[in-house]
Each structure stands twice: as C-alpha cells, then as structure tokens.
Write an enzyme that holds these catalytic residues in place. Structure first.
Site, PDB file in Angstrom:
ATOM      1  N   GLY A   1       0.764  -1.244   0.000  1.00 10.50           N
ATOM      2  CA  GLY A   1       0.000   0.000   0.000  1.00 10.50           C
ATOM      3  C   GLY A   1       0.794   1.293   0.000  1.00 10.50           C
TER       4      GLY A   1
ATOM      5  CE  LYS B   1     -10.536   4.001   6.385  1.00 12.15           C
ATOM      6  NZ  LYS B   1     -11.098   2.678   6.064  1.00 12.15           N
TER       7      LYS B   1
ATOM      8  CG  PHE C   1     -12.785   0.060   1.752  1.00 11.40           C
ATOM      9  CD1 PHE C   1     -11.974  -0.504   2.737  1.00 11.40           C
ATOM     10  CD2 PHE C   1     -12.506  -0.217   0.425  1.00 11.40           C
ATOM     11  CE1 PHE C   1     -10.899  -1.324   2.403  1.00 11.40           C
ATOM     12  CE2 PHE C   1     -11.435  -1.037   0.079  1.00 11.40           C
ATOM     13  CZ  PHE C   1     -10.640  -1.594   1.063  1.00 11.40           C
TER      14      PHE C   1
ATOM     15  CG  ASP D   1      -1.752   1.715   3.008  1.00 12.28           C
ATOM     16  OD1 ASP D   1      -1.587   1.470   4.216  1.00 12.28           O
ATOM     17  OD2 ASP D   1      -2.236   0.874   2.221  1.00 12.28           O
TER      18      ASP D   1
ATOM     19  NE  ARG E   1      -1.966  -3.205  -4.008  1.00 12.34           N
ATOM     20  CZ  ARG E   1      -2.190  -3.318  -2.699  1.00 12.34           C
ATOM     21  NH1 ARG E   1      -2.163  -2.247  -1.935  1.00 12.34           N
ATOM     22  NH2 ARG E   1      -2.438  -4.485  -2.150  1.00 12.34           N
TER      23      ARG E   1
ATOM     24  CG  ASP F   1      -9.095   0.616   9.305  1.00 12.36           C
ATOM     25  OD1 ASP F   1      -9.912   1.517   9.521  1.00 12.36           O
ATOM     26  OD2 ASP F   1      -9.432  -0.530   8.979  1.00 12.36           O
TER      27      ASP F   1
HETATM   28  P1  IMP Z   1      -5.202  -1.790  10.399  1.00 13.63           P
HETATM   29  O1  IMP Z   1      -4.314  -2.873  10.898  1.00 13.63           O
HETATM   30  O2  IMP Z   1      -6.647  -2.058  10.702  1.00 13.63           O
HETATM   31  O3  IMP Z   1      -4.802  -0.408  10.839  1.00 13.63           O
HETATM   32  O4  IMP Z   1      -5.188  -1.902   8.825  1.00 13.63           O
HETATM   33  C1  IMP Z   1      -4.267  -1.292   8.039  1.00 13.63           C
HETATM   34  C2  IMP Z   1      -4.318  -1.881   6.653  1.00 13.63           C
HETATM   35  O5  IMP Z   1      -5.665  -2.180   6.250  1.00 13.63           O
HETATM   36  C3  IMP Z   1      -3.806  -0.877   5.651  1.00 13.63           C
HETATM   37  O6  IMP Z   1      -2.406  -0.975   5.498  1.00 13.63           O
HETATM   38  C4  IMP Z   1      -4.582  -1.260   4.402  1.00 13.63           C
HETATM   39  O7  IMP Z   1      -3.919  -2.282   3.703  1.00 13.63           O
HETATM   40  C5  IMP Z   1      -5.902  -1.790   4.918  1.00 13.63           C
HETATM   41  N1  IMP Z   1      -6.963  -0.754   4.862  1.00 13.63           N
HETATM   42  C6  IMP Z   1      -7.575  -0.160   5.915  1.00 13.63           C
HETATM   43  N2  IMP Z   1      -8.503   0.734   5.520  1.00 13.63           N
HETATM   44  C7  IMP Z   1      -8.479   0.723   4.162  1.00 13.63           C
HETATM   45  C8  IMP Z   1      -9.191   1.443   3.149  1.00 13.63           C
HETATM   46  O8  IMP Z   1     -10.064   2.298   3.394  1.00 13.63           O
HETATM   47  N3  IMP Z   1      -8.880   1.133   1.869  1.00 13.63           N
HETATM   48  C9  IMP Z   1      -7.945   0.213   1.516  1.00 13.63           C
HETATM   49  N4  IMP Z   1      -7.224  -0.480   2.439  1.00 13.63           N
HETATM   50  C10 IMP Z   1      -7.492  -0.233   3.747  1.00 13.63           C
HETATM   51 MG    MG Z   2      -4.483  -3.709   1.745  1.00 17.98          MG
END
Ligand code: IMP
Ligand code: MG
Length: 180
Positions: free
Chosen positions: A45, A132, A153, A101, A166, A104
């Site tokens: 990402g 987020k 998303f 990237d 991407r 979340d």
């Molecule tokens: P986390 O571990 O929940 O913080 O997830 C992080 C990863 O989830 C990022 O590196 C992305 O690959 C994916 N991700 C989270 N939100 C989105 C989104 O809105 N679009 C695309 N990928 C996302």
């Molecule tokens: Mg991803």
C-alpha cells in the site's frame, strides 16, 4: 473497461495529494536534518506514497521495505500479523520512519512497532498518509499524518480493493455495486 468508471466519488485529487505530500516532506526534512533517516515502506500500500514522499525530502535517507499480512481477508484487518518480507539490514544505527498508506484499527502498526522496537533503532516513528481515528482499537497514533478521514473504504494512491485500484492517481470511494 476503465477503472475510473468504478469510482463513485473522488475524495482527494492528484493536486491535493501533491500538496499534502510536499507539506509532510518539508516537515520530515526539518525534523530529521541531523539524524540518520531510514524510511521503511510497508508493502504494498505505501509504495506510491513512499516514492513521492522520498522525492520531497531535502535530506539524505536510506530506504527499506517490509511486507506484512494479517490473517483474514476482505475490507477489515484482524488478528496476528505475520512478516512476509523482513528488512535486509540491522536498524540499530538508524532513525526509523515507518511509512504506511492508512492507519485504520491500528492492529498492524501496533504489532509492527512492538516488533521493531525490540531491534533497538535510534528512534522509531510512524508516518501515514491517511488516518481513520474513529476506527482505532489498538493503542497507537502516527507521528505524521497526511489527512484524517471518516470511516469509509477508500481506494487509489496505493490503496486497494481486492488488489486493484492501487494505480489510481487520486483517492476515491468505489461504487457499491463493485463489491457485489
Ligand atoms: P489496520 O491494521 O486495521 O490499521 O489496517 C491497516 C491496513 O488495512 C492498511 O495498510 C490497508 O492495507 C488496509 N486498509 C484499511 N482501511 C483501508 C481502506 O479504506 N482502503 C484500503 N485499504 C485499507
Ligand atoms: Mg491492503
């Protein structure tokens, strides 16, 4: 069939993204002026953001990449993070800046940070293009944030849905029918 047809709404244009990246680049260049900067991009990402950000830096830096995967699929990340590709160098002499990237739930970065801290870098910080905050479940914040966004998303500028989109040069929301 153009991938642009799948986009419902553009959230960040190419121009807006460029502005955000140059602001981050200036800030990081100032903060790391007398440090030994190592950018660690998280595959896949962060590649687009990383490629742009490194060219906005006015100071020297090294680059490395890591690939991680969390069990589970779809649009939510969950569980244990596995290292699919590790760093190729010892980071103890470096001021490490992890480039992501999007932050979340924070699960991925929380586990990565714990893992990298055990390797005793000179310093360890996190830079994410998107944040987020509403979605956070892990106890982690980024040190540099490009833009805060609500819970939706998004795709483009490195971010994927099912490994696609991407290569969009802007960031947007996909039409609901694409998920179905
Ligand atoms: P986390 O571990 O929940 O913080 O997830 C992080 C990863 O989830 C990022 O590196 C992305 O690959 C994916 N991700 C989270 N939100 C989105 C989104 O809105 N679009 C695309 N990928 C996302
Ligand atoms: Mg991803």
């Amino acid at each position: 069939m153009s991938m642009h047809n799948d986009i419902e709404k553009v959230l960040f244009s190419k121009e807006q993204i460029k502005q955000i990246v140059s602001k981050l680049g200036a800030e990081i260049s100032k903060d790391y002026k007398d440090k030994n900067l190592l950018l660690v991009g998280i595959l896949k990402g962060s590649v687009v953001f990383m490629a742009d950000l490194m060219r906005e830096l006015t100071i020297p830096c090294n680059i490395e990449f890591m690939a991680l995967s969390s069990y589970g699929s779809g649009t939510r990340s969950s569980g244990v993070v596995r290292v699919l590709k590790d760093l190729s160098i010892d980071i103890k002499d470096y001021d490490v800046l992890v480039i992501e990237d999007i932050l979340d739930s924070g699960n991925t970065l929380f586990q990565l940070k714990t893992m990298l801290e055990m390797r005793n870098p000179k310093s360890l910080k996190i830079c994410t293009f998107f944040d987020k905050p509403e979605r956070r479940t892990a106890d982690i914040e980024a040190d540099y944030v490009g833009a805060e966004i609500p819970d939706a998303f998004i795709v483009g500028y490195g971010l994927d849905y099912d490994e696609k989109y991407r290569n969009l040069s802007y960031v947007g929301v996909i039409k609901p029918e694409v998920y179905m």
